[in-house]
Design a protein around this motif. Structure first.
Motif, PDB file in Angstrom:
ATOM      1  N   GLN A 127       0.826  -1.201   0.000  1.00 41.57           N
ATOM      2  CA  GLN A 127       0.000   0.000   0.000  1.00 41.57           C
ATOM      3  C   GLN A 127       0.866   1.259   0.000  1.00 41.57           C
ATOM      4  O   GLN A 127       0.576   2.226  -0.718  1.00 41.57           O
ATOM      5  CB  GLN A 127      -0.918  -0.006   1.214  1.00 41.57           C
ATOM      6  N   GLN A 130       2.469   2.111  -3.315  1.00 39.12           N
ATOM      7  CA  GLN A 130       1.528   2.649  -4.286  1.00 39.12           C
ATOM      8  C   GLN A 130       1.275   4.139  -4.093  1.00 39.12           C
ATOM      9  O   GLN A 130       0.987   4.843  -5.059  1.00 39.12           O
ATOM     10  CB  GLN A 130       0.191   1.897  -4.214  1.00 39.12           C
ATOM     11  N   HIS A 131       1.395   4.612  -2.860  1.00 38.73           N
ATOM     12  CA  HIS A 131       0.961   5.980  -2.575  1.00 38.73           C
ATOM     13  C   HIS A 131       2.094   6.930  -2.222  1.00 38.73           C
ATOM     14  O   HIS A 131       1.886   8.149  -2.256  1.00 38.73           O
ATOM     15  CB  HIS A 131      -0.064   5.971  -1.430  1.00 38.73           C
ATOM     16  N   GLU A 133       5.964   7.864  -3.208  1.00 37.67           N
ATOM     17  CA  GLU A 133       7.077   7.607  -4.121  1.00 37.67           C
ATOM     18  C   GLU A 133       8.424   7.622  -3.406  1.00 37.67           C
ATOM     19  O   GLU A 133       9.368   6.960  -3.840  1.00 37.67           O
ATOM     20  CB  GLU A 133       7.080   8.645  -5.242  1.00 37.67           C
ATOM     21  N   ILE A 163       3.064  -8.213  -5.400  1.00 40.01           N
ATOM     22  CA  ILE A 163       3.299  -7.405  -6.617  1.00 40.01           C
ATOM     23  C   ILE A 163       2.971  -8.212  -7.864  1.00 40.01           C
ATOM     24  O   ILE A 163       2.366  -7.702  -8.820  1.00 40.01           O
ATOM     25  CB  ILE A 163       4.763  -6.913  -6.659  1.00 40.01           C
ATOM     26  N   LYS A 166      -0.680  -8.312  -8.846  1.00 41.97           N
ATOM     27  CA  LYS A 166      -1.315  -7.090  -9.312  1.00 41.97           C
ATOM     28  C   LYS A 166      -1.657  -7.224 -10.796  1.00 41.97           C
ATOM     29  O   LYS A 166      -0.865  -7.726 -11.589  1.00 41.97           O
ATOM     30  CB  LYS A 166      -0.384  -5.891  -9.107  1.00 41.97           C
ATOM     31  N   LEU A 171      -2.119  -1.624 -13.273  1.00 42.16           N
ATOM     32  CA  LEU A 171      -0.863  -0.900 -13.123  1.00 42.16           C
ATOM     33  C   LEU A 171      -0.646   0.101 -14.253  1.00 42.16           C
ATOM     34  O   LEU A 171      -0.048   1.155 -14.045  1.00 42.16           O
ATOM     35  CB  LEU A 171       0.303  -1.889 -13.077  1.00 42.16           C
ATOM     36  N   ASP A 174      -2.351   3.085 -13.250  1.00 48.10           N
ATOM     37  CA  ASP A 174      -1.862   3.660 -11.997  1.00 48.10           C
ATOM     38  C   ASP A 174      -0.349   3.871 -12.110  1.00 48.10           C
ATOM     39  O   ASP A 174       0.448   3.074 -11.614  1.00 48.10           O
ATOM     40  CB  ASP A 174      -2.192   2.725 -10.831  1.00 48.10           C
ATOM     41  N   SER A 176       1.721   5.959 -10.725  1.00 47.19           N
ATOM     42  CA  SER A 176       2.472   6.175  -9.487  1.00 47.19           C
ATOM     43  C   SER A 176       2.746   4.848  -8.785  1.00 47.19           C
ATOM     44  O   SER A 176       3.853   4.619  -8.270  1.00 47.19           O
ATOM     45  CB  SER A 176       1.684   7.110  -8.563  1.00 47.19           C
ATOM     46  N   GLY A 177       1.729   3.955  -8.740  1.00 45.02           N
ATOM     47  CA  GLY A 177       1.951   2.644  -8.152  1.00 45.02           C
ATOM     48  C   GLY A 177       2.975   1.834  -8.913  1.00 45.02           C
ATOM     49  O   GLY A 177       3.852   1.188  -8.315  1.00 45.02           O
ATOM     50  N   PHE A 181       6.507   0.328  -7.413  1.00 44.27           N
ATOM     51  CA  PHE A 181       6.859  -1.095  -7.485  1.00 44.27           C
ATOM     52  C   PHE A 181       8.143  -1.303  -8.281  1.00 44.27           C
ATOM     53  O   PHE A 181       9.001  -2.113  -7.910  1.00 44.27           O
ATOM     54  CB  PHE A 181       5.712  -1.888  -8.113  1.00 44.27           C
TER      55      PHE A 181
END
Length: 1283
Positions: A127, A130-131, A133, A163, A166, A171, A174, A176-177, A181
């Motif tokens: 989590q 993902q949020h 960086e 990961i 996912k 991805l 998303d 940023s996520g 990763f």
């Protein structure tokens, strides 16, 4: 409860600290002191002790504080949640918070090991990645610590599993996520690749996902494992297979659809090669991948491909010299040796005994059939009876039977067996015959027993005679194989070594071929627009040159012009390259190093062009100014020039050239030894070495500043007196060499005259003396001829070379006299005027100074214009037009002779004389406008009608110079300049392309419709001319809307069936030109113009050309609407398959990046295209009625109006009979006042296909057809350009 309160306080303070840091972000210094004053303490200093306290708490045995001795999960979540809250702070990754990070890591490590926190930690880490960086490197450090020091390797698998599960589609939505990763996986692979490798199979699905970040991360992880885990020659089979799979995956993604992935793969391979982790078996494949990526559309990929090839060179296992020519010889020699060794082994193997069982199986079918035939025949019918000698034993007969079977003599072997069975009934093995078996089976079993005996005994029986078998020989047979085993082993080892040697040489040769192939591709990238790519190319050629690749010298020379680059990085890269290649030579002493340096630089001068020499001069000038050339170099150059050390004439000449180049940086190098140089090149000897003398003049010319003199200089320019020994020797050498037919005299004479006018006081006197002396010698030769031909009727003839030398000398003197007046004399007059005005200003009263301040201010602001230069410029112009070619001047005496030679090409037909005369005429025309005007017709007649390419080429240069000096005079003749772009001679086309490029880009000629002739050069069979044309349009594209304005006219002319080009060349040209149209407004306007041109086109070929042009434009949705509005213009042409395909390609391009609201318009356009293609234009109206598109009713009326207008234009143009752009209703010819009023809105570069016609290109140079003077060229300033 205390723990709960402490943790809540920690979270509260952390929240307040974060808010305070955000508010004080831009306050700078004193923030820490203010925070301490606000809260009473510094929270950042208090965090670590609290975390250490919580860690100590968790390390205690606190299970008894809960019922059943089971710690509640809520308590663990409370403590760990505090840690995760602290990690969310963006400043946690800063260096100052390192202690806090370590405390958090250890606290969570205790929770993992003692409180079963692994599952929760894995989910929380996912989590947070993902949020946030900033957390990727922090969490990598924590996870690697847990896996190594705390023994929690399983957490790596849990996180990687999360990961891997996912969804790739999610991805991709998303970023940023995916970025978090990817960064986590990449850094984790760098720290603990061995632990991560066991979980790599979970991540493989992301290699097929849409997120290129995840693909890059997985590939980077594979590369790290190859580097750190799967490296070395002692790998097990499973590890080797894993490594090969990883490398295969990396190679496959070298062709990934995303350029960032391709670039990343090349970077990873670069690291692998640099650390020597790439197996030799994959060298060729990866080198081929890098060479293939050199043609990639992405600049980044090309740059990394060059870096990879450079790494291959630096770390190649083959040789420090990679010349394919040097490697080919040893490879061929060793390959031949290997083939001979293999042939010898095959021969030995053929003579050796094969496996008896295999041979028996092979001969059994034929032997059985032969046996059956013989058993059926009676004994008396046998043709060849076999006799057994009385001295033969049973073993001897058995050996004979084995030999016969080996020779495939089956019939004789069977007969001999029958005789032996009857003869040796008591002897082995003939006595062991089973009577119960059939006769055929008994024979076959017996023969098999005989044949499958020991191989050694077969050889002995074959070589020995009957009765020579004994017990002693049996032991010899047993010893023989053991004695030959070392010999065979040694032979096998030698063969293996030879095979390895040949394979090594083959790999080295293939590698050198690939590098050579890469050189040819990379050399074309040297003039890319991207600075970093050019720098990589330069560094690559430096490395290739150091490895001795012969083709590298081409790249080293090709980079020379980049010294003039406006990019400081490129210029510095060139200087560094030559610094590495030439300023650090090998040698035991300073003199040896200087000798090597001079030798290497001299090699660059061999067969070098004037441009190459000028570039090298700039580089050496830079080195000299920075004192990077040692004094030993200068000393050795002077010794070679003065022949104090033995050297060849070519080395002596190159030494003088290098001294002259260095004199540009430090003029005293030559200035202090001026007399020495004069003695070297201009001494009294015969025959004169004009090449050396020419280089001496070049070197001496560098002691003065040849730039335009500055008005602020108070000192007069550097000049030598007329009686200086230099000018005496120059005059004497030029005059004496005039009467000798040496082809090197002409270039020397030109340099000598230039040097005289550059350095001498009163150079016109010396020039006149030289002309008089040469003319006097010519007259003396003529008198000698007339004296010897007194009795003959023919007029005396002057030798051709004398007339050529005389006219060439006169032209050089005339041009240098003009340059001297307009630069040196004019500059000196201006300098003196400025000094005089300054002196007057000092002597003025203060009141007069104040009165003149307004005019001074105007001059400083540039409002005075060029009025200050008028007196000097007017004086010089008057001298040139009225005095230089006046009858009293010496130059005027050569004009009648020059005109006679030029007007009578049939009489004076020698190519050298014609070339010299035409060039001299062009130089004379530069002096005076009246003289130029009177001779322009002659010049252009020679330019059109001369049969000699060298004459046409010279006159093209001359007329180009005249267009700059007298633009109003040459302007009516511009079509004839454009006509030379289609000259049949390659030399003339190249010269015309250079001249027209210069004139057009400098706005010295009008850009008319004939610029299409420049476009035709894009498909010229000569690569240099095609590159010149491409460079012209590249530069022209930077001049506002120039190409956009010219395109309609270029399309009209090139697609004209009478004077255009073929269809395929047209496509090549337009693809290049349309690539310069990048603005949406230009694209939309051009689409509309091209659609309307369908009405004025006359042939099917023109329809196809227009459709191709439309398909090449980068259309947008608005451009598509323009096409829909003008659909009636081209709808009836869609029945043609190629036109329909072109418009369909437009639909395909638009559909790729179309928005949802634009897809309806694209679909409608495609439907109309298909309906028109199958059923015609009338069916489109039925389609619109069926669709009921009421919202398109207003736009349906617009095409009808447009079509009416175009019908009117088409009818007006039909009488003209030419494919031209439809003219506006009000032309500039009918309304001159309108032209003046609208001229401010016109761009600088305009075109008009109506101003010229095909008749202008015929060059019928009669008096009536000579163009008259026209209005002077007016050019709009840049601010009047249309946006």
């Amino acid at each position: 409860m205390n723990c709960y309160a402490l943790i809540r306080l920690v979270e509260s303070f952390e929240t307040m600290s974060s808010q305070t840091s955000l508010m004080d972000l831009d306050l700078g210094k004193g923030k820490k002191a203010r925070a301490k004053a606000t809260h009473g303490f510094d929270w950042e200093e208090e965090r670590q002790p609290i975390l250490q306290l919580l860690t100590q708490l968790l390390q205690l045995d606190i299970r008894h504080l809960w019922n059943h001795s089971i710690i509640e999960e809520e308590f663990v979540s409370l403590v760990t949640g505090c840690c995760y809250r602290l990690l969310e702070n963006p400043t946690i990754s800063h260096q100052k918070n390192r202690a806090t990070r370590e405390a958090i890591t250890r606290l969570l490590g205790v929770a993992l090991t003692r409180y079963n926190h692994m599952l929760s930690a894995s989910v929380k880490i996912i989590q947070m990645l993902q949020h946030f960086e900033h957390l990727a490197p922090v969490l990598v450090a924590a996870v690697s610590l847990w896996a190594t020091e705390y023994g929690m390797k399983s957490i790596v698998g849990e996180i990687v599993r999360e990961i891997g599960q996912k969804c790739p589609q999610e991805l991709s939505r998303d970023p940023s996520g995916a970025k978090g990763f990817a960064a986590f996986l990449t850094e984790l692979a760098e720290r603990i690749p061995a632990i991560l490798m066991s979980s790599m199979c979970i991540l493989l699905d992301h290699l097929d996902g849409e997120s290129y970040l995840m693909r890059n991360a997985v590939l980077a992880a594979m590369a790290e494992m190859v580097l750190q885990v799967l490296n070395g020659d002692q790998l097990e089979e499973a590890a080797r297979d894993t490594r090969d799979q990883f490398l295969d995956t990396l190679q496959a993604h070298g062709h990934d659809i995303n350029s960032f992935v391709r670039s990343r793969v090349l970077q990873l391979f670069t690291r692998i090669v640099q650390q020597k982790a790439l197996p030799l078996t994959r060298f060729q494949a990866v080198v081929a991948l890098a060479v293939g990526r050199l043609a990639d559309k992405s600049v980044l990929v090309c740059k990394n491909a060059i870096q990879l090839l450079a790494s291959f060179l630096a770390n190649n296992p083959f040789s420090c010299k990679l010349s394919d020519t040097d490697l080919a010889g040893p490879l061929q020699k060793e390959t031949q040796k290997l083939q001979e060794m293999r042939a010898q082994r095959r021969t030995a193997a053929a003579s050796a005994v094969l496996d008896p069982a295999e041979e028996w199986e092979a001969m059994l079918p034929e032997l059985g059939s032969t046996l059956q035939q013989l058993l059926k025949l009676p004994r008396e019918e046998e043709e060849t009876p076999v006799v057994i000698a009385s001295t033969e034993s049973a073993e001897d007969v058995k050996g004979r039977i084995r030999q016969l079977l080996a020779k495939a003599s089956y019939k004789q072997a069977i007969v001999l067996t029958q005789e032996a069975i009857g003869h040796f009934q008591e002897s082995e093995p003939f006595s062991h015959m089973d009577p119960e078996e059939s006769e055929e089976t008994r024979f076959l079993n017996f023969l098999e027993t005989v044949f499958k005996g020991p191989a050694a005994s077969t050889q002995e029986n074959a070589q020995g005679s009957a009765g020579n078998m004994g017990l002693g020989q049996t032991h010899g047979k047993d010893d023989k194989p053991s004695a030959s085993e070392p010999v065979k082993s040694r032979e096998n080892n030698e063969l293996v070594k030879q095979e390895m040697l040949v394979q090594y040489l083959q790999d080295a040769y293939n590698f050198s071929l690939k590098i050579t192939e890469a050189i040819s591709i990379i050399s074309k990238m040297m003039y890319e627009n991207t600075t970093t790519v050019v720098q990589e190319v330069i560094e690559f050629f430096v490395m290739v040159f150091q490895f001795g690749v012969p083709q590298a010298l081409f790249g080293v020379r090709r980079m020379l012009p980049l010294i003039w680059s406006k990019e400081p990085g490129v210029r510095e890269a060139v200087l560094n390259a030559y610094r590495q290649l030439y300023l650090n030579p090998k040698g035991d002493s300073a003199r040896a190093k200087a000798q090597t340096l001079i030798h290497n630089l001299s090699l660059l001068l061999v067969d070098a062009s004037a441009g190459t020499i000028q570039c090298l001069e700039e580089i050496l000038c830079e080195f000299v100014q920075k004192d990077e050339l040692k004094p030993a170099v200068t000393q050795l150059l002077w010794e070679q020039a003065t022949e104090k050390v033995p050297c060849s004439p070519l080395e002596r000449c190159s030494s003088v050239m290098l001294l002259g180049m260095m004199a540009r940086g430090k003029p005293e190098i030559v200035g202090s030894n001026l007399d020495t140089l004069v003695s070297i090149g201009l001494d009294e000897k015969f025959p004169q070495d004009y090449r050396l003398a020419q280089q001496v003049c070049h070197a001496i010319a560098n002691i003065s500043d040849r730039r335009k003199p500055s008005l602020s200089k108070r000192h007069p320019p550097f000049r030598l007196p007329q009686r200086h020994r230099l000018f005496e020797r120059l005059r004497e050498v030029v005059t004496k060499g005039f009467v000798h037919p040496d082809p090197l005299w002409i270039p020397f004479k030109e340099v000598a005259v230039t040097l005289i006018y550059q350095l001498a006081e009163g150079p016109e006197v010396i020039g006149a003396q030289i002309l008089q002396g040469c003319a006097k010698q010519a007259l003396e030769k003529l008198e000698e001829k007339s004296a010897t031909q007194e009795g003959q009727k023919d007029a005396p003839m002057l030798p051709t070379f004398l007339l050529m030398n005389l006219l060439s000398l006169a032209g050089d003197v005339a041009l240098q006299q003009l340059v001297h007046l307009e630069q040196a004399v004019s500059g000196e007059l201006c300098r003196r005027r400025v000094l005089r005005e300054e002196q007057e200003q000092k002597t003025k009263d203060p009141k007069e100074k104040n009165a003149g301040s307004d005019s001074t201010m105007e001059e400083e602001m540039g409002l005075a214009g060029a009025a200050a230069d008028d007196p000097e410029a007017e004086l010089i112009r008057s001298i040139c037009e009225k005095e230089l070619l006046d009858g009293k001047q010496i130059l005027a005496a050569f004009v009648p002779l020059l005109l006679k030679v030029c007007n009578n090409p049939g009489v004076y037909s020698t190519p050298e004389l014609s070339a010299a005369a035409s060039l001299a005429l062009g130089k004379f025309c530069m002096i005076s406008a009246p003289f130029c005007d009177s001779q322009l017709r002659l010049l252009f007649t020679m330019l059109e009608k001369s049969s000699l390419p060298v004459v046409r080429s010279n006159l093209m240069v001359a007329t180009g110079d005249l267009a700059i000096r007298f633009p109003n005079l040459v302007d009516p003749w511009t079509p004839h300049l454009y006509a030379r772009l289609r000259d049949p001679a390659q030399q003339v086309r190249r010269t015309a392309g250079l001249v027209m490029t210069h004139l057009i880009l400098k706005d010295m000629v009008k850009v008319k419709g004939q610029v299409s002739e420049m476009a035709v050069l894009l498909i010229d069979p000569t690569p240099q001319i095609a590159a010149l044309a491409k460079n012209f349009f590249n530069e022209l594209s930077h001049k506002g809307n120039a190409i956009y304005n010219l395109l309609p006219d270029i399309i009209s002319r090139l697609s004209d069936p009478e004077g255009g080009v073929e269809e395929e060349p047209f496509h090549t040209i337009m693809k290049q030109l349309l690539s310069y149209i990048t603005k949406d407004k230009q694209t939309e306007s051009l689409v509309e113009k091209l659609c309307q041109r369908f009405r004025t086109a006359r042939t099917e070929r023109q329809y196809r050309d227009l459709a191709y042009c439309v398909a090449q434009l980068p259309l947008t949705e608005r451009g598509l609407r323009r096409m829909l509005d003008n659909f009636d213009c081209f709808g009836d042409k869609l029945s043609d398959e190629s036109i329909f395909s072109a418009f369909l390609s437009v639909v395909g391009k638009l559909r790729r990046g179309a928005k949802p609201e634009g897809k309806a318009v694209i679909h409608e356009f495609e439907q109309k295209l298909r309906v028109c293609h199958t059923r015609g234009l009338d069916a489109v109206e039925d389609l619109e009625v069926v669709q009921g598109a009421s919202q398109r009713a207003p736009s349906a009326k617009k095409p009808s109006t447009v079509s009416k207008q175009h019908q009117h234009l088409a009818s007006a143009a039909s009488s003209d009979g030419d494919f031209v752009t439809p003219e506006p209703h009000h032309t500039a010819r009918r309304h001159p006042s309108t032209q003046q009023r609208v001229s401010k809105k016109k761009p600088r570069i305009v075109f008009s296909s109506d101003e010229s016609s095909e008749e202008e290109l015929l060059a019928e140079m009669t008096e009536d057809e000579t163009p008259k003077k026209t209005t002077p060229i007016r050019r709009a300033p840049p601010r009047r350009h249309r946006p």
